[in-house]
Scaffold this active site. Structure first.
Site, PDB file in Angstrom:
ATOM      1  N   SER A 169       1.177  -1.070   0.063  1.00  0.00           N
ATOM      2  CA  SER A 169      -0.184   0.271  -0.104  1.00  0.00           C
ATOM      3  C   SER A 169       1.160   1.452   0.284  1.00  0.00           C
ATOM      4  O   SER A 169       1.476   1.878  -0.599  1.00  0.00           O
ATOM      5  CB  SER A 169      -0.763  -0.200   1.156  1.00  0.00           C
ATOM      6  OG  SER A 169      -1.786   1.159   1.358  1.00  0.00           O
ATOM      7  N   HIS A 209      -9.097   1.375   0.993  1.00  0.00           N
ATOM      8  CA  HIS A 209      -9.487   0.472  -0.057  1.00  0.00           C
ATOM      9  C   HIS A 209      -9.883  -0.126   0.103  1.00  0.00           C
ATOM     10  O   HIS A 209     -10.912  -0.700  -0.106  1.00  0.00           O
ATOM     11  CB  HIS A 209      -8.434  -0.955   0.526  1.00  0.00           C
ATOM     12  CG  HIS A 209      -6.494  -0.481   0.112  1.00  0.00           C
ATOM     13  ND1 HIS A 209      -5.952   0.114  -0.867  1.00  0.00           N
ATOM     14  CD2 HIS A 209      -5.893  -0.573   1.392  1.00  0.00           C
ATOM     15  CE1 HIS A 209      -4.643   0.392  -0.448  1.00  0.00           C
ATOM     16  NE2 HIS A 209      -4.557   0.486   1.183  1.00  0.00           N
TER      17      HIS A 209
END
Length: 324
Positions: free
Chosen positions: A109, A216
């Site tokens: 990420s 997300h």
């Protein structure tokens, strides 16, 4: 750019007999008090880049990392530049002190930005500004939207987890971390429904993550749109070291693919399993995790138990492995 990596004064070739190596950069959730301080004190290159990147944004990154209040540090808009700076500055010190030049880099990420920077595809001062803006946009999306939640699911039947998400509106698979750990994200009622469905179908353990928002997932759509516009205005270079994407699992060198990869990542799934599959398929034998370290090497040990893993938690760890 990171001069110590991308000039003759920085780079040293790996020994011919060194194992094929990947350097890994963790993401949000890995933050911890005093992160990076031992490296700052011991390695001049790390100190230089900590100070430089702290001066490049509107917060005192160094103070937040070393002395920051836990509540303030864990705000997304602060966490992201702090974790980014810790990883990038420590990598600079590792390269300078021990001459480590990895064969591949990858990040989870937020760590994708750190990896791209270490590879030479993103100027560090530009990068810390980008992740500061990414954090702001994600924080704003969280505050303007409904209450969101992220839940880690430990379950051997990952298909059941993904199918449960498919059947619940608003739920999303936020991360595939190992062959038995999946993270679910979305509005609290949707995540609760996913949990109930999984409980009905298979044995699983659940842990609500202390993140305060549904990262997300579709709840980050406004952040993804705004941040993609920012990415489109940013100059990227062709990376010197291959980067493995945590979105697609593909190996790339930056260029035009960067905006698509980093923009879609805000709402999409982090596929760490695909990253490790790619690295293992490329013959990587050694994984070095930059601080704040521990999470990603734990995933590697689950997915590739035969691999060598080195979580760098102190300069002594590096000295033990690579020599004083």
């Amino acid at each position: 750019m990171l001069e110590t990596i991308h000039s003759d004064g920085w780079i040293n070739e790996l020994n011919e007999d060194a194992p094929t190596t990947a350097v890994l950069f963790p993401g949000q959730g890995s933050q911890q008090p005093e992160m990076g301080q031992a490296f700052y004190d011991a390695w001049p290159a790390t100190r230089e880049w900590f100070d430089t990147l702290s001066a490049a944004v509107d917060i005192d990154v160094r103070e937040l990392c070393f002395d920051g209040d836990h509540t303030v540090l864990t705000k997304t808009e602060n966490t992201q530049p702090c974790v980014y700076t810790t990883g990038v500055a420590t990598f600079a010190g590792l390269a300078d002190r021990h001459g480590i030049v990895p064969d591949y880099v990858a990040g989870h990420s937020l760590g994708h930005f750190s990896a791209l920077t270490a590879a030479g595809g993103l100027d560090p001062e530009t990068g810390v500004g980008l992740v500061r803006e990414r954090g702001r946009q994600m924080q704003q999306a969280a505050e303007q939207g409904a209450e969101g939640e992220m839940m880690a699911v430990l379950c051997r039947d990952t298909t059941a987890v993904e199918q449960a998400c498919d059947r619940v509106e608003g739920a999303n698979v936020a991360a595939r971390n190992t062959d038995s750990q999946t993270v679910v994200s979305g509005p609290e009622p949707a995540v609760s429904q996913v949990r109930d469905r999984i409980d009905d179908e298979t044995r699983a353990r659940f842990t609500t993550l202390d993140v305060g928002a549904a990262f997300h997932s579709g709840q980050m759509e406004t952040a993804a749109t705004a941040f993609t516009e920012k990415l489109a205005e940013t100059s990227f270079e062709r990376a010197d070291i291959p980067v493995v994407s945590d979105v697609s699992g593909d190996v790339y060198h930056g260029d035009t693919q960067v905006v698509q990869e980093l923009g879609s990542q805000v709402v999409g799934t982090v596929d760490w399993c695909a990253v490790v599959e790619t690295l293992a398929g490329a013959g990587v034998e050694r994984y070095i995790e930059m601080p704040p370290a521990g999470t990603l090497t734990g995933f590697i040990e689950r997915l590739c138990p035969e691999a060598e893993t080195i979580p760098l938690e102190s300069p002594a760890d590096a000295a033990e492995v690579f020599g004083a």
